[in-house]
Design a protein around this motif. Structure first.
Motif, mmCIF file in Angstrom:
data_model
loop_
_atom_site.group_PDB
_atom_site.id
_atom_site.type_symbol
_atom_site.label_atom_id
_atom_site.label_comp_id
_atom_site.label_asym_id
_atom_site.label_seq_id
_atom_site.Cartn_x
_atom_site.Cartn_y
_atom_site.Cartn_z
ATOM 1 N N GLY A 60 27.435 -25.600 62.880
ATOM 2 C CA GLY A 60 28.650 -24.939 63.157
ATOM 3 C C GLY A 60 29.960 -25.592 62.385
ATOM 4 N N THR A 61 29.763 -26.808 61.926
ATOM 5 C CA THR A 61 30.956 -27.427 61.354
ATOM 6 C C THR A 61 31.793 -26.552 60.540
ATOM 7 N N ALA A 62 31.241 -25.898 59.580
ATOM 8 C CA ALA A 62 32.123 -25.193 58.771
ATOM 9 C C ALA A 62 33.064 -24.153 59.331
ATOM 10 N N ALA A 63 32.314 -23.383 60.396
ATOM 11 C CA ALA A 63 33.393 -22.762 61.086
ATOM 12 C C ALA A 63 34.551 -23.392 62.041
ATOM 13 N N TRP A 64 34.025 -24.492 62.390
ATOM 14 C CA TRP A 64 35.275 -25.571 63.142
ATOM 15 C C TRP A 64 36.268 -25.870 62.272
ATOM 16 N N ARG A 65 35.848 -26.290 61.064
ATOM 17 C CA ARG A 65 36.882 -26.638 60.177
ATOM 18 C C ARG A 65 37.622 -25.590 59.656
ATOM 19 N N ALA A 66 37.341 -24.152 59.662
ATOM 20 C CA ALA A 66 38.060 -23.167 59.404
ATOM 21 C C ALA A 66 38.998 -22.947 60.481
ATOM 22 N N ASP A 67 38.859 -23.215 61.834
ATOM 23 C CA ASP A 67 39.568 -22.917 62.953
ATOM 24 C C ASP A 67 40.767 -24.076 63.198
ATOM 25 N N MET A 68 41.639 -23.539 64.053
ATOM 26 C CA MET A 68 42.810 -24.208 64.632
ATOM 27 C C MET A 68 42.702 -24.265 65.919
ATOM 28 N N SER A 95 46.087 -24.723 68.928
ATOM 29 C CA SER A 95 47.401 -25.147 69.242
ATOM 30 C C SER A 95 48.076 -25.169 68.022
ATOM 31 N N GLY A 96 47.813 -24.661 66.960
ATOM 32 C CA GLY A 96 48.494 -24.708 65.411
ATOM 33 C C GLY A 96 47.999 -26.009 64.856
ATOM 34 N N ARG A 97 47.095 -26.708 65.401
ATOM 35 C CA ARG A 97 46.809 -27.831 64.631
ATOM 36 C C ARG A 97 45.246 -27.685 64.132
ATOM 37 N N PRO A 98 45.028 -28.260 62.874
ATOM 38 C CA PRO A 98 43.578 -28.330 62.258
ATOM 39 C C PRO A 98 42.909 -29.227 63.242
ATOM 40 N N LEU A 99 41.534 -28.854 63.257
ATOM 41 C CA LEU A 99 40.694 -29.741 64.246
ATOM 42 C C LEU A 99 40.078 -30.933 63.314
ATOM 43 N N PRO A 100 39.825 -31.819 64.230
ATOM 44 C CA PRO A 100 39.237 -32.992 63.539
ATOM 45 C C PRO A 100 37.799 -32.695 62.726
ATOM 46 N N ASP A 101 37.819 -33.448 61.565
ATOM 47 C CA ASP A 101 36.509 -33.161 60.855
ATOM 48 C C ASP A 101 35.390 -33.961 61.515
ATOM 49 N N PRO A 102 34.309 -33.148 61.883
ATOM 50 C CA PRO A 102 33.290 -34.041 62.508
ATOM 51 C C PRO A 102 32.622 -35.057 61.677
ATOM 52 N N ALA A 103 32.752 -34.830 60.351
ATOM 53 C CA ALA A 103 31.922 -35.776 59.364
ATOM 54 C C ALA A 103 33.008 -37.100 59.227
ATOM 55 N N THR A 104 34.170 -36.973 59.216
ATOM 56 C CA THR A 104 35.010 -38.232 59.234
ATOM 57 C C THR A 104 36.315 -38.613 60.004
ATOM 58 N N ALA A 105 36.156 -37.772 60.960
ATOM 59 C CA ALA A 105 37.332 -38.279 61.929
ATOM 60 C C ALA A 105 36.364 -39.328 62.810
ATOM 61 N N ALA A 106 37.209 -40.368 63.309
ATOM 62 C CA ALA A 106 36.562 -41.501 64.070
ATOM 63 C C ALA A 106 36.562 -41.070 65.503
ATOM 64 N N ALA A 115 43.232 -24.564 75.799
ATOM 65 C CA ALA A 115 42.892 -24.920 74.480
ATOM 66 C C ALA A 115 41.491 -25.652 74.199
ATOM 67 N N ARG A 116 41.151 -26.435 75.200
ATOM 68 C CA ARG A 116 39.886 -27.258 75.140
ATOM 69 C C ARG A 116 38.677 -26.254 75.477
ATOM 70 N N ARG A 117 38.908 -25.521 76.517
ATOM 71 C CA ARG A 117 37.881 -24.574 76.840
ATOM 72 C C ARG A 117 37.494 -23.584 76.008
ATOM 73 N N ALA A 118 38.409 -23.223 75.054
ATOM 74 C CA ALA A 118 38.443 -22.044 74.118
ATOM 75 C C ALA A 118 37.541 -22.890 72.986
ATOM 76 N N LEU A 119 37.881 -23.975 72.455
ATOM 77 C CA LEU A 119 36.911 -24.666 71.684
ATOM 78 C C LEU A 119 35.401 -24.705 72.249
ATOM 79 N N VAL A 120 35.313 -24.876 73.135
ATOM 80 C CA VAL A 120 34.039 -25.192 73.938
ATOM 81 C C VAL A 120 33.318 -23.750 73.558
ATOM 82 N N ARG A 121 33.970 -22.668 73.896
ATOM 83 C CA ARG A 121 33.584 -21.245 74.086
ATOM 84 C C ARG A 121 32.972 -21.033 72.387
ATOM 85 N N SER A 122 34.084 -21.383 71.756
ATOM 86 C CA SER A 122 33.973 -20.898 70.121
ATOM 87 C C SER A 122 33.014 -21.838 69.442
#
Length: 347
Positions: A39-47, A49-60, A75-82
């Protein structure tokens, strides 16, 4: 030439014997599951609160923690559901969100063997259904724990057999429950099957390939614990899991590394692990791992016996341990010592 021949024979024997908790069955070569979660590809394409999401492959993990700290609850719970598979495996994400995300992800597989992982009373800290599957479960309150221990198991462990019937106090979950009980609930214990383990006895079990991949994942997992404010952990490393811990030790903030039933840690001495952690080792008198030659030749075998005097680890008493998986049995000297190490009482 005769010495070289003996080395070849010993290395071949290591291939035949080295294995994990299942013992003597033949093994199949495994492909290590690595990289970011499904699901990382869909995560990277999402935002959010207007901010890009941290890349699971590179973000510490600390970057991930900072990102979630800047979001409101909606916003947190929206990310959990999506993106449940990403959030559930994202080191540095808040623990309650990971538990919730993994309940959703386990239920969404539609597989009966994973359905128990979705129970509301379980704290599943990681769940990845790729390959044979990976899982981590928390026993106790990791958010408020004063002490944290992580069980790193050996061969024949994966998400598909995680909830299978086992002997009491064996398997990653049984060991974690037993350890927590022995500390009187004073520690949170994590059963961590966060890497692709060997299957049975074969080249995978005698080689370091899967351990190297697992060490990267273990180091990141412990960094994730640090990012959410958990105490520095104690690593309890069984069988092939001690190979993983040996390779990961220098990259973790563990206070103690405990190898038991170990075929070797890919280091000649405890000092060669290059860790500030205290290094401990235990082996019971009837553990078949004692028959594994402590050699390393052409990448086969895992080197020195951690319980040998020359290795230099602190010895854990284990004279009453039965077999390869009896180290957490109630009343054993090893479990008593493990509990004291977990609580920081034995140094």
């Amino acid at each position: 030439m005769r010495r070289f021949g003996r080395t070849l024979v010993t290395a071949a024997l290591a291939v035949t014997v080295v294995g994990g908790t299942a013992g003597w069955a033949s093994g199949d070569s495994q492909t290590a599951v690595t990289g970011p979660p499904p699901g990382t590809a869909a995560w990277r394409a999402d935002m959010a609160s207007g901010r890009p999401l941290p890349d699971p492959a590179t973000a510490a993990p600390h970057e991930v923690a900072a990102f979630f700290a800047g979001l409101d609850d909606a916003a947190r719970r929206a990310l959990v559901r999506s993106h449940p598979l990403v959030v559930g495996n994202l080191d540095g994400a808040p623990l309650p969100l990971r538990y919730e995300a993994n309940r959703i992800a386990a239920a969404a597989t539609g597989e009966a063997r994973y359905a128990p992982l979705a129970a509301p009373d379980r704290r599943i800290l990681a769940f990845d259904p790729r390959g044979r599957g990976q899982v981590a479960e928390v026993f106790g309150d990791l958010e408020h724990a004063v002490h944290v221990s992580v069980i790193v198991p050996g061969s024949d462990n994966d998400a598909t057999v995680y909830d299978a019937r086992r002997g009491p106090h064996t398997g990653p979950a049984g060991m974690a429950r037993s350890l927590r009980g022995a500390t009187g609930g004073a520690t949170a214990a994590v059963a961590w099957i966060g890497y692709t383990t060997p299957v049975g006895v074969g080249l995978d079990a005698a080689d370091g390939r899967l351990a190297r991949a697992g060490a990267v994942r273990l180091a990141r997992f412990t960094a994730g614990l640090d990012a959410v404010g958990a105490p520095d952990p104690v690593l309890f490393c069984h069988s092939y899991g001690s190979v993983v811990c040996g390779l990961a030790a220098r990259h973790t903030d563990a206070t103690d590394v405990v190898a038991f039933g170990s075929p070797g840690m890919r280091a000649a001495t405890a000092a060669a692990l290059r860790t500030g952690a205290r290094v401990w080792a235990a082996r019971g008198p009837s553990d078949w791992i004692a028959d594994v030659p402590n050699v390393e030749f052409a990448g086969i075998g895992h080197g020195a016996d951690p319980t040998s005097a020359a290795f230099g680890a602190r010895r854990v008493p284990a004279a009453d341990v039965q077999g390869h998986t009896g180290y957490f049995a109630p009343g054993t000297q090893s479990l008593t010592a493990f509990a004291a190490i977990a609580k920081g009482e034995l140094r």
